[in-house]
Motif scaffolding. Sequence first.
Motif: not given
Length: 397
Positions: A66-76
Amino acid sequence: MSTDTTTNLNQLASDLKEQVISWRRHLHQNPEVSFHEENTAQFIFDTLHSFGNLEISRPTKTSVMARLIGNQPGKTLAIRADMDALPIEEENTFEFASKNPGVMHACGHDGHTAMLLGTAKILSGLKDQIKGEVRFLFQHAEELFPGGAEEMVQAGVMDGVDLVIGTHLWSPMEIGKVGVVYGPMMAAPDTFWITVKGKGGHAALPHQTIDSIAIAAQVVTNLQHIVSRNTDPLDSLVISVTQILGGTTHNVIPGAVTLWGTVRTLDPKLRESIPGKMERVVKGITEAHEGSYDLKYEFGYRPVINNNEVTAVIEETVREVFGEEALDMMRPNMGGEDFSAFMEKAPGCYFYVGAGNEAEGITYPHHHARFTIDEDALEIGVKTFLHATFKFLGRSL
């Protein structure tokens, strides 16, 4: 991390505690062995789907991501939980004991999965506060080489991942403790098979035989010289012969004996040298007694070697969230774990969450038919994952 954030995450984990326990009990009652986790994977997939805000996939037949992609850029950040059970007949009698004959969650993987589900549920509700991406890896087949981690890596689950963490519930450690190890923390578990070949015959006439049992006994003894006399005492090495097969009755010397065992190392260079050292010992002993041999050596999982910077964040998290007394700076152990496959792709840390409780009789070792955990450990694991996530995604490594 602000005091308000810490309090909020702790409250969210506490509020979800009973649900996480319920998930763990469901999984415990419905165990599936390595590479056969079809129902387990479907349960995880359906549960994740109910959370919202997640991109869910099946990298392999019995794994889930499952991938939770945040509303702001950043690391994974990737967080991993294994979910397979063992071929053990459960002897516990509690109401959620295994319903599947001969299969049992005897190592805590049901708890690992429940903790990651809890973490995913809470973080999925905080999508607008996530910088970057959190990737939840529900891995199959940790208990059976070649393992599920390598399959998931080959399927691309670590593509673009900057760092990876995971945990193991640990029954030898009392509830309330979190164990952290810098550098090598779990061993490479390799396997060997040795067939000692002689000449069989009547046990009353040993001079007419080449006694494979007598030769094999010397092989077993002399393999330990590799540990005690051919290896630096400051290096960690285990060579254990765990099975001896040979002979059919009391008055026949068999023509061959098979030895089966394991080698455990923390240092990759030492690991590479062991097959040659073993062959030298086996060859010398068998030839000295006019016998022969076959040696098969199989490299298993790589050693788990924690990255210092990632580990420092886990240590800091434990100190801040649970207090100095909760932190246990542990020594490595010689168990094996295919979490190392994920660490080949990104720096990471694998840590322990204490799950034993001597006062409650929760003391049975891992892989025992009476193994269980103190379920209060599940909340500790979820809190650690939550706080670590915001630390990792809010700083540069």
